[in-house]
Design a protein around this motif. Sequence first.
Motif, PDB file in Angstrom:
ATOM      1  N   LEU A 136       0.547   7.230   6.664  1.00  0.00           N
ATOM      2  CA  LEU A 136       0.726   8.604   6.645  1.00  0.00           C
ATOM      3  C   LEU A 136       2.275   8.960   7.011  1.00  0.00           C
ATOM      4  CD1 LEU A 136      -2.208  10.604   7.870  1.00  0.00           C
ATOM      5  CD2 LEU A 136      -1.855   9.916   5.438  1.00  0.00           C
ATOM      6  N   ASP A 137       2.848   8.128   7.650  1.00  0.00           N
ATOM      7  CA  ASP A 137       4.128   8.379   7.960  1.00  0.00           C
ATOM      8  C   ASP A 137       4.988   8.454   6.669  1.00  0.00           C
ATOM      9  OD1 ASP A 137       6.038   8.636   9.836  1.00  0.00           O
ATOM     10  OD2 ASP A 137       5.893   6.612  10.710  1.00  0.00           O
ATOM     11  N   SER A 138       5.724   9.295   6.684  1.00  0.00           N
ATOM     12  CA  SER A 138       6.272   9.609   5.205  1.00  0.00           C
ATOM     13  C   SER A 138       6.782   8.688   4.515  1.00  0.00           C
ATOM     14  CB  SER A 138       7.111  11.010   5.305  1.00  0.00           C
ATOM     15  OG  SER A 138       8.199  10.743   6.112  1.00  0.00           O
ATOM     16  N   GLU A 139       7.780   7.925   5.347  1.00  0.00           N
ATOM     17  CA  GLU A 139       8.406   6.502   4.901  1.00  0.00           C
ATOM     18  C   GLU A 139       7.411   5.571   4.538  1.00  0.00           C
ATOM     19  OE1 GLU A 139       8.951   8.081   7.783  1.00  0.00           O
ATOM     20  OE2 GLU A 139      10.724   8.651   7.765  1.00  0.00           O
ATOM     21  N   ASN A 145       4.147   5.497   3.733  1.00  0.00           N
ATOM     22  CA  ASN A 145       3.691   6.329   2.630  1.00  0.00           C
ATOM     23  C   ASN A 145       4.304   6.338   1.450  1.00  0.00           C
ATOM     24  OD1 ASN A 145       2.650   8.919   0.857  1.00  0.00           O
ATOM     25  ND2 ASN A 145       1.001   7.952   2.098  1.00  0.00           N
ATOM     26  N   ALA A 146       5.565   6.368   1.435  1.00  0.00           N
ATOM     27  CA  ALA A 146       6.336   6.230   0.146  1.00  0.00           C
ATOM     28  C   ALA A 146       6.586   4.813  -0.224  1.00  0.00           C
ATOM     29  CB  ALA A 146       8.006   6.612   0.643  1.00  0.00           C
ATOM     30  N   ILE A 147       6.725   3.905   0.686  1.00  0.00           N
ATOM     31  CA  ILE A 147       6.667   2.444   0.422  1.00  0.00           C
ATOM     32  C   ILE A 147       5.442   2.102  -0.262  1.00  0.00           C
ATOM     33  CG2 ILE A 147       6.730   0.272   1.369  1.00  0.00           C
ATOM     34  CD1 ILE A 147       8.704   1.662   3.675  1.00  0.00           C
ATOM     35  N   PHE A 148       4.328   2.578   0.444  1.00  0.00           N
ATOM     36  CA  PHE A 148       2.773   2.333  -0.174  1.00  0.00           C
ATOM     37  C   PHE A 148       2.897   2.909  -1.660  1.00  0.00           C
ATOM     38  CE2 PHE A 148      -1.701   3.936  -0.864  1.00  0.00           C
ATOM     39  CZ  PHE A 148      -2.324   2.780  -0.243  1.00  0.00           C
ATOM     40  N   GLN A 149       3.313   3.906  -2.048  1.00  0.00           N
ATOM     41  CA  GLN A 149       3.455   4.758  -3.279  1.00  0.00           C
ATOM     42  C   GLN A 149       4.259   3.674  -4.287  1.00  0.00           C
ATOM     43  OE1 GLN A 149       3.196   8.755  -3.871  1.00  0.00           O
ATOM     44  NE2 GLN A 149       3.056   9.179  -1.899  1.00  0.00           N
ATOM     45  N   CYS A 150       5.223   3.144  -3.749  1.00  0.00           N
ATOM     46  CA  CYS A 150       6.237   2.380  -4.638  1.00  0.00           C
ATOM     47  C   CYS A 150       5.820   1.079  -4.863  1.00  0.00           C
ATOM     48  CB  CYS A 150       7.643   2.426  -3.930  1.00  0.00           C
ATOM     49  SG  CYS A 150       8.232   4.037  -4.140  1.00  0.00           S
ATOM     50  N   ASP A 169      -0.381  -1.901  -7.565  1.00  0.00           N
ATOM     51  CA  ASP A 169      -1.475  -1.784  -7.316  1.00  0.00           C
ATOM     52  C   ASP A 169      -1.960  -0.659  -6.047  1.00  0.00           C
ATOM     53  OD1 ASP A 169      -1.799  -3.967  -8.780  1.00  0.00           O
ATOM     54  OD2 ASP A 169      -1.722  -5.274  -7.354  1.00  0.00           O
ATOM     55  N   GLY A 170      -1.332   0.447  -6.242  1.00  0.00           N
ATOM     56  CA  GLY A 170      -1.513   1.727  -5.251  1.00  0.00           C
ATOM     57  C   GLY A 170      -1.437   1.002  -3.708  1.00  0.00           C
ATOM     58  N   GLY A 171      -0.671  -0.056  -3.609  1.00  0.00           N
ATOM     59  CA  GLY A 171      -0.569  -0.498  -2.220  1.00  0.00           C
ATOM     60  C   GLY A 171      -1.636  -1.651  -2.017  1.00  0.00           C
ATOM     61  N   ALA A 172      -2.612  -1.924  -2.996  1.00  0.00           N
ATOM     62  CA  ALA A 172      -3.599  -2.770  -2.475  1.00  0.00           C
ATOM     63  C   ALA A 172      -3.180  -4.095  -1.815  1.00  0.00           C
ATOM     64  CB  ALA A 172      -4.347  -3.028  -3.721  1.00  0.00           C
ATOM     65  N   LYS A 173      -2.055  -4.542  -2.226  1.00  0.00           N
ATOM     66  CA  LYS A 173      -1.346  -5.729  -1.471  1.00  0.00           C
ATOM     67  C   LYS A 173      -1.206  -5.814  -0.275  1.00  0.00           C
ATOM     68  CE  LYS A 173       0.362  -7.588  -5.329  1.00  0.00           C
ATOM     69  NZ  LYS A 173      -0.447  -8.677  -6.184  1.00  0.00           N
ATOM     70  N   ILE A 174      -1.219  -4.311   0.400  1.00  0.00           N
ATOM     71  CA  ILE A 174      -1.025  -4.305   1.538  1.00  0.00           C
ATOM     72  C   ILE A 174      -2.048  -5.093   2.481  1.00  0.00           C
ATOM     73  CG2 ILE A 174      -1.002  -2.717   3.832  1.00  0.00           C
ATOM     74  CD1 ILE A 174       0.420  -0.498   2.074  1.00  0.00           C
ATOM     75  N   ASN A 175      -3.359  -4.699   2.223  1.00  0.00           N
ATOM     76  CA  ASN A 175      -4.337  -5.313   2.702  1.00  0.00           C
ATOM     77  C   ASN A 175      -4.753  -6.659   2.341  1.00  0.00           C
ATOM     78  OD1 ASN A 175      -4.729  -3.013   4.352  1.00  0.00           O
ATOM     79  ND2 ASN A 175      -6.173  -2.187   2.973  1.00  0.00           N
ATOM     80  N   GLY A 176      -4.095  -7.035   1.448  1.00  0.00           N
ATOM     81  CA  GLY A 176      -4.289  -8.548   0.707  1.00  0.00           C
ATOM     82  C   GLY A 176      -3.139  -9.433   1.003  1.00  0.00           C
ATOM     83  N   ALA A 204      -1.974  14.529   1.553  1.00  0.00           N
ATOM     84  CA  ALA A 204      -2.791  14.593   0.304  1.00  0.00           C
ATOM     85  C   ALA A 204      -2.813  13.191  -0.596  1.00  0.00           C
ATOM     86  CB  ALA A 204      -2.343  15.698  -0.609  1.00  0.00           C
ATOM     87  N   GLY A 205      -1.833  12.654  -0.585  1.00  0.00           N
ATOM     88  CA  GLY A 205      -1.416  11.232  -1.371  1.00  0.00           C
ATOM     89  C   GLY A 205      -2.566  10.386  -0.817  1.00  0.00           C
ATOM     90  N   ALA A 206      -2.734  10.271   0.606  1.00  0.00           N
ATOM     91  CA  ALA A 206      -3.593   9.258   1.118  1.00  0.00           C
ATOM     92  C   ALA A 206      -4.969   9.837   1.216  1.00  0.00           C
ATOM     93  CB  ALA A 206      -2.959   8.932   2.533  1.00  0.00           C
ATOM     94  N   LEU A 207      -5.224  11.000   1.437  1.00  0.00           N
ATOM     95  CA  LEU A 207      -6.773  11.382   1.227  1.00  0.00           C
ATOM     96  C   LEU A 207      -7.282  11.219  -0.191  1.00  0.00           C
ATOM     97  CD1 LEU A 207      -6.764  14.938   3.426  1.00  0.00           C
ATOM     98  CD2 LEU A 207      -8.176  12.852   3.825  1.00  0.00           C
TER      99      LEU A 207
END
Length: 391
Positions: free
Chosen positions: A146-149, A151-156, A159-166, A277-280
């Motif tokens: 949720l930290d805006s920075e 979350n921005a990276i997550f959005q950029c 795969d909607g950031g799916a790589k993070i958990n992978g 909102a993006g994360a929820l």
Amino acid sequence: MSASVAVLGATGSVGTSALDVIGRHPDKFRVTALTANANFEAMRAQCAAFSPDCAVMAEPAAAKQLQNDLAAGGTQVRGGAEALCEAAAAADIVVCGIVGAAGLRPTLAAVRAGKKVLIANKEPLVMLGAHIMREARAHGASVIPLDSEHNAIFQCLPDGGAKINGGGARQAGVAKIWLTGSGGPFRKLPPDEFAKVTPAQARAHPTWEMGPKISVDSATMMNKGLELIEACALFSLDADDVEIVVHPQSVIHSMVEYVDGSILAQLGSPDMRVPIAGALGWPRRIDSGARRLNLLECARFDFEAPDLARFPCIGLARAAARDGGVMPAAMNAANEIAVAEFLKGALTFDKIPRVVEGVMERTEAGRGCDLESALAADARARKLGAELAAA
Ligand code: NDP
């Protein structure tokens, strides 16, 4: 069917922003648990507005008070750390909005229960981020920053950031992360005036409205340092993969540079309801209630390198990230103590980095970091930090 949501740290800045977004979507979300530390009056009002099944106050005396106030309602009131962890493990979506290391165990509880875990509470990720992400993978939890920075990276990321958990951003062709920061209220203040800075001045952030601790962290720029370590944990990166750039307008919330030379950025009003909102809603988009950005009104974007001499906390955090082991946990604890002393008026603003540095100089990073060693380093650094702050 609506998703159940637990908001940890509900009475704080992130918590109230999360409840504002949730309240706009009664068809999608139902608040089942709210938690706070001691502010039972704010909690009483939130319980009246959201009728959660359960309200937890970490302070037992505050729980008792809330219990008296809510005796006739349908909300079960509980107190203490154990109840906090149980609340964190019981909903479909968990918003981690507690401030400081106090959020570590509840965050781990949510992750181990395999939930969709929305993390603003950066200190646990600084202390034990690699472990938290490993636990998330092992238990099938999705961690969304949720930290805006972040979350921005997550959005950029693809795969909607799916790589993070992978297993990290590098496989996705990420060359570098650019963390943006406003530079805080003292970007231009002569360093010899830092000793005179008051808590009220340090809390007055130029672009964001936030709780007291993160506002002071922004003023020392330790917040960017904490975020650097947070980014390494979330996206499986090394400290040197993350650059910090000052962007006073706080419109570009961070950027991802790819190996082909493309740089993707996320822009928006400086309002935490946007990343929340993006994360929820993720992977869908839902209304945040935030003012839409008018690009013509903010026609100018400035960037500058951070002044590392003026803001030594950035270098201390980068060094802690490189050292690894328990050093980030020790650094975080020393900073929490120094900030608390500053807010009490017992330490001058310029001494915050000195207390952190003093604790780091007296800490062995060691190899690896598990829950036990992180908590031991945290306790030791708090004691040492308090001694150095009092000296
Ligand atoms: P606040 O100080 O506004 O709120 C903190 C919340 O945590 C309150 O609900 C507080 O309860 C609760 N809390 C405090 N101590 C404890 C404890 N020991 N046990 C259980 N609950 C506790 O903080 P913020 O909302 O500003 O920040 C929360 C986290 O999110 C921080 O880690 C911060 O770095 C991060 N963050 C915040 C942003 C912001 O815009 N505010 C942006 C990005 C990240 P009570 O009210 O009873 O004291």
